[in-house]
Design a protein around this motif. Structure first.
Motif, mmCIF file in Angstrom:
data_model
loop_
_atom_site.group_PDB
_atom_site.id
_atom_site.type_symbol
_atom_site.label_atom_id
_atom_site.label_comp_id
_atom_site.label_asym_id
_atom_site.label_seq_id
_atom_site.Cartn_x
_atom_site.Cartn_y
_atom_site.Cartn_z
ATOM 1 N N SER A 146 0.877 -1.163 0.000
ATOM 2 C CA SER A 146 0.000 0.000 0.000
ATOM 3 C C SER A 146 0.920 1.220 0.000
ATOM 4 N N ILE A 147 1.323 1.640 -1.219
ATOM 5 C CA ILE A 147 2.352 2.659 -1.369
ATOM 6 C C ILE A 147 1.758 3.897 -2.037
ATOM 7 N N ASP A 148 2.001 5.043 -1.439
ATOM 8 C CA ASP A 148 1.579 6.326 -1.993
ATOM 9 C C ASP A 148 2.840 7.100 -2.386
ATOM 10 N N TYR A 149 2.969 7.361 -3.695
ATOM 11 C CA TYR A 149 4.168 8.029 -4.194
ATOM 12 C C TYR A 149 3.983 9.551 -4.212
ATOM 13 N N LYS A 150 5.083 10.245 -4.028
ATOM 14 C CA LYS A 150 5.091 11.697 -4.164
ATOM 15 C C LYS A 150 4.789 12.061 -5.619
ATOM 16 N N LYS A 151 4.200 13.225 -5.851
ATOM 17 C CA LYS A 151 3.840 13.644 -7.201
ATOM 18 C C LYS A 151 5.061 13.595 -8.115
ATOM 19 N N GLN A 152 4.839 13.036 -9.333
ATOM 20 C CA GLN A 152 5.849 12.870 -10.377
ATOM 21 C C GLN A 152 6.791 11.690 -10.107
ATOM 22 N N PHE A 153 6.605 10.963 -8.999
ATOM 23 C CA PHE A 153 7.449 9.801 -8.703
ATOM 24 C C PHE A 153 6.618 8.530 -8.806
ATOM 25 N N ALA A 154 7.299 7.435 -9.170
ATOM 26 C CA ALA A 154 6.602 6.152 -9.296
ATOM 27 C C ALA A 154 7.633 5.030 -9.356
ATOM 28 N N GLN A 155 7.136 3.793 -9.294
ATOM 29 C CA GLN A 155 8.010 2.631 -9.447
ATOM 30 C C GLN A 155 8.599 2.635 -10.849
ATOM 31 N N SER A 180 0.918 -19.814 -2.812
ATOM 32 C CA SER A 180 1.815 -18.692 -2.542
ATOM 33 C C SER A 180 1.656 -18.307 -1.077
ATOM 34 N N TRP A 181 2.573 -17.446 -0.616
ATOM 35 C CA TRP A 181 2.502 -16.998 0.777
ATOM 36 C C TRP A 181 2.682 -15.487 0.815
ATOM 37 N N ASN A 182 1.754 -14.799 1.470
ATOM 38 C CA ASN A 182 1.744 -13.342 1.488
ATOM 39 C C ASN A 182 2.700 -12.770 2.530
ATOM 40 N N THR A 183 3.200 -11.595 2.220
ATOM 41 C CA THR A 183 3.943 -10.814 3.207
ATOM 42 C C THR A 183 2.956 -9.973 4.018
ATOM 43 N N ASP A 184 3.441 -9.416 5.113
ATOM 44 C CA ASP A 184 2.683 -8.342 5.750
ATOM 45 C C ASP A 184 2.615 -7.164 4.771
ATOM 46 N N THR A 185 1.673 -6.270 4.982
ATOM 47 C CA THR A 185 1.503 -5.146 4.052
ATOM 48 C C THR A 185 2.642 -4.144 4.210
ATOM 49 N N LEU A 186 3.288 -3.851 3.076
ATOM 50 C CA LEU A 186 4.318 -2.801 3.048
ATOM 51 C C LEU A 186 3.601 -1.482 2.819
ATOM 52 N N GLN A 187 3.467 -0.691 3.855
ATOM 53 C CA GLN A 187 2.712 0.558 3.793
ATOM 54 C C GLN A 187 3.671 1.742 3.881
ATOM 55 N N GLU A 193 12.061 8.062 -3.266
ATOM 56 C CA GLU A 193 13.384 7.477 -3.448
ATOM 57 C C GLU A 193 13.268 5.962 -3.383
ATOM 58 N N PRO A 194 14.287 5.242 -3.884
ATOM 59 C CA PRO A 194 14.217 3.773 -3.881
ATOM 60 C C PRO A 194 13.969 3.214 -2.482
ATOM 61 N N VAL A 195 13.209 2.120 -2.438
ATOM 62 C CA VAL A 195 12.809 1.505 -1.176
ATOM 63 C C VAL A 195 13.623 0.242 -0.939
ATOM 64 N N SER A 196 14.146 0.092 0.263
ATOM 65 C CA SER A 196 14.823 -1.134 0.681
ATOM 66 C C SER A 196 14.377 -1.429 2.103
ATOM 67 N N LYS A 197 13.567 -2.466 2.252
ATOM 68 C CA LYS A 197 12.966 -2.767 3.552
ATOM 69 C C LYS A 197 13.039 -4.258 3.847
ATOM 70 N N GLN A 198 13.149 -4.559 5.139
ATOM 71 C CA GLN A 198 12.981 -5.933 5.592
ATOM 72 C C GLN A 198 11.533 -6.099 6.022
ATOM 73 N N LEU A 199 10.873 -7.106 5.471
ATOM 74 C CA LEU A 199 9.433 -7.256 5.663
ATOM 75 C C LEU A 199 9.121 -8.648 6.195
ATOM 76 N N LYS A 200 8.223 -8.703 7.157
ATOM 77 C CA LYS A 200 7.828 -9.991 7.735
ATOM 78 C C LYS A 200 6.848 -10.713 6.828
ATOM 79 N N MET A 201 6.934 -12.028 6.839
ATOM 80 C CA MET A 201 5.912 -12.837 6.187
ATOM 81 C C MET A 201 4.704 -12.915 7.106
#
Length: 315
Positions: A146-155, A180-187, A193-201
């Motif tokens: 669930s990602i909200d990007y700043k204006k003019q920015f995107a994946q 398949s197995w879901n992760t927790d929601t990356l909010q 800027e580029p995202v680098s996160k450790q996320l729980k399953m």
């Protein structure tokens, strides 16, 4: 005006009498609460030493009632002590049988209990389990975002998951239904800027099932986007009779959003614009709409000018 008028001496005697009554009641409450009592406390079961070669399913609730020996004060405050609301049950005997007797683990369980709050019984005292064959399988990770990007920015590129598969093990019937197995929601909010996160399953709900690893690394490339316009040749498709067809205009202006990193490399070779001649043959169209059949990844078409083209069929 008071109904009964008391002299100063009588008021002193009444105050002394009332004080004695209150002290007597307080002393009685303290005496009652200090008396030993047997009381029941609900305990949530936590399993340890689960069998590795047998998948199991508990046939009763995950809560048992423990009869505790203590005093009235401990009984009064037992409901508020969350640290002692769990009961650890050892399952090593499930390798030979399909039940666990809590009474046989009484000494080990009480070793973890306060000396003045020893457990003397359980209801139920025996836990029963259902068994099935065990299976191990690898399934792909499903990223929930669930990602909200700043204006003019995107994946701006593919998301990288490390690892992108997890190993699940448990009853064969249950494992066979999981694809398949879901992760927790990356909010995330206002990302620029580029995202680098450790996320729980997502956690396992079944006690006889495991997922490994429990966390993954997520990398999402993010870039600023801007508009670019290119002249793209229009290709005629669905021309089974090989008519000599000329479209007017022969090129259309395609405006699209692209990342600043990819902007210099974008040219007409990345795009394919088409006009479907079957719309003329089957539906009598006099002008053909232009469709963009191929675009670069992570580019978004803003507009096509013109959106329709005229055509001439030469015989």
């Amino acid at each position: 005006m008071p109904i009964i008028k008391l002299s100063p001496a009588e008021r002193r005697r009444l105050t002394a009498f009332t004080t004695c009554i209150i002290l007597a009641v307080v002393a009685w409450v303290f005496a009652v609460l200090s008396t030993p009592h047997n009381f029941t406390v609900p305990k949530v079961i936590v399993f340890k030493n689960a069998p590795q070669r047998r998948a199991f399913h508990s046939l009763q609730s995950d809560t048992v009632n423990a009869t505790v020996q203590g005093n009235g004060w401990q009984m009064l405050f037992s409901r508020f002590n969350d640290d002692e609301s769990q009961l650890t049950v050892d399952l090593h005997t499930l390798d030979q049988r399909d039940y666990v007797v809590l009474g046989s683990q009484m000494r080990r369980i009480n070793a973890a209990q306060p000396q003045n709050r020893q457990i003397i019984g359980f209801d139920p005292d025996t836990l029963y389990f259902d068994f099935s064959s065990r299976r191990v399988k690898k399934v792909p990770v499903e990223l929930i975002t669930s990602i909200d990007y700043k204006k003019q920015f995107a994946q701006s590129g593919d998301i990288v998951l490390k690892p992108d598969y997890v190993t699940i093990s448990g009853p064969s019937e249950l494992i066979s239904r999981i694809t398949s197995w879901n992760t927790d929601t990356l909010q995330l909010d206002n990302v620029s800027e580029p995202v680098s996160k450790q996320l729980k399953m997502q956690s396992v709900k079944e006690v006889n099932m495991t997922v490994y690893p429990k966390t993954i690394q997520v990398k999402i490339p993010v870039d600023e986007f801007t508009e670019k316009t290119l002249d793209i040749p229009v290709k005629v498709i669905n021309n089974p009779h090989y008519y000599n067809v000329k479209v007017l205009p022969q090129k259309v202006k395609v405006t699209f959003m692209t990342s600043l990193t990819d902007y210099p490399d974008m040219d007409d070779a990345f795009f394919e614009a088409t006009a479907d001649l079957s719309l003329w043959e089957q539906k009598g169209y006099h002008a053909l709409p232009v469709k963009i059949k191929r675009t670069p990844p992570y580019c978004r078409i803003v507009k096509i000018e013109p959106a329709v083209v005229d055509f001439i069929i030469k015989k």
